[in-house]
Motif scaffolding. Structure first.
Motif, PDB file in Angstrom:
ATOM      1  N   LEU A   7      54.651  41.447  39.146  1.00 22.07           N
ATOM      2  CA  LEU A   7      53.214  41.174  39.043  1.00 22.07           C
ATOM      3  C   LEU A   7      52.649  40.802  40.407  1.00 22.07           C
ATOM      4  CD1 LEU A   7      50.607  40.730  37.452  1.00 22.07           C
ATOM      5  CD2 LEU A   7      51.403  38.411  36.933  1.00 22.07           C
ATOM      6  N   GLY A  49      45.550  39.718  36.359  1.00 23.19           N
ATOM      7  CA  GLY A  49      46.732  38.867  36.280  1.00 23.19           C
ATOM      8  C   GLY A  49      46.848  37.838  37.384  1.00 23.19           C
ATOM      9  N   SER A  52      47.780  34.579  35.897  1.00 27.80           N
ATOM     10  CA  SER A  52      49.110  34.672  35.291  1.00 27.80           C
ATOM     11  C   SER A  52      50.219  34.575  36.326  1.00 27.80           C
ATOM     12  CB  SER A  52      49.242  35.988  34.518  1.00 27.80           C
ATOM     13  OG  SER A  52      48.300  36.051  33.474  1.00 27.80           O
ATOM     14  N   TYR A 167      51.177  43.297  30.279  1.00 23.81           N
ATOM     15  CA  TYR A 167      50.796  41.883  30.288  1.00 23.81           C
ATOM     16  C   TYR A 167      51.355  41.155  29.069  1.00 23.81           C
ATOM     17  CZ  TYR A 167      47.527  43.215  33.984  1.00 23.81           C
ATOM     18  OH  TYR A 167      46.970  43.693  35.146  1.00 23.81           O
TER      19      TYR A 167
END
Length: 211
Positions: A7, A49, A52, A167
């Protein structure tokens, strides 16, 4: 920790990623050391993201984290700074007023060695100024940065959204042992050459925001 690093590489360049890994690891490993520069992470696209990626560090710090909004920085109450190791500003809007920028800068470096806590209806008191700040934005003019700024590490991600299933799998992994594994990775990372007290690394994104 491959899902987490994947990510990170989707969002940032390798140099940016390594700097952000060092910053997070230093914050976790050195709770008594105030970082004097702080990430401002932006993107035009929502939902890529960004939050995240930093979620494992935030979880690892637990109740030592405060999440606030722009108006909390602009207001007189500073409840959010009490006994915190990290302050997350969830969405930075355009800080064009110089007085607001000056107030923000007083939180970003030591000295001052203490922060005054001001709560409604309570006497004021001071706490050590030790917290780091992590800021997110979707505005390329989020900060009125001057020519000689040393505090903002501006990273702008041009990444697009990934497939929703990617995700979903990431968050499932995070809810399992993923977050704990990332924290362990960060606690073991060698940050002996990393200087959180120096100047923020220069980026083109910072120059663009300044202009």
């Amino acid at each position: 920790v491959r899902p987490w690093l994947d990510l990170g590489r989707h969002l940032f360049s390798e140099d940016e990623l390594q700097t952000l890994l060092d910053w997070q690891a230093s914050l976790l490993q050195r709770p008594g050391i105030k970082p004097n520069w702080h990430p401002l992470v932006g993107s035009k696209v929502h939902g890529t993201g960004k939050d995240s990626f930093f979620a494992p560090m935030v979880r690892g710090l637990g109740t030592n984290v405060a999440t606030i909004k722009t108006h909390d920085l602009e207001g007189q109450w500073t409840w959010w700074a009490e006994n915190r190791q990290l302050v997350v500003v969830s969405e930075v809007n355009s800080f064009e007023r110089r007085s607001v920028m000056n107030k923000l800068k007083s939180y970003m470096a030591a000295p001052p060695d203490t922060i005054e806590i001001n709560k409604k209806g309570q006497p004021q008191f001071e706490v050590p100024n030790l917290f780091g700040m992590l800021m997110f934005t979707n505005n390329q003019d989020a900060m009125a940065i001057d020519n000689h700024d040393r505090r903002f590490y501006v990273v702008w991600s041009n990444a697009g959204k990934r497939d929703p299933d990617v995700y979903a799998r990431y968050h499932e992994w995070l809810e399992g042992e993923g977050a704990m594994q990332v924290v362990r990775y960060l606690l073991a990372r060698d940050v002996s050459a990393f200087n959180p007290k120096g100047n923020a690394p220069h980026t083109q994104a910072k120059e663009d925001m300044r202009r």
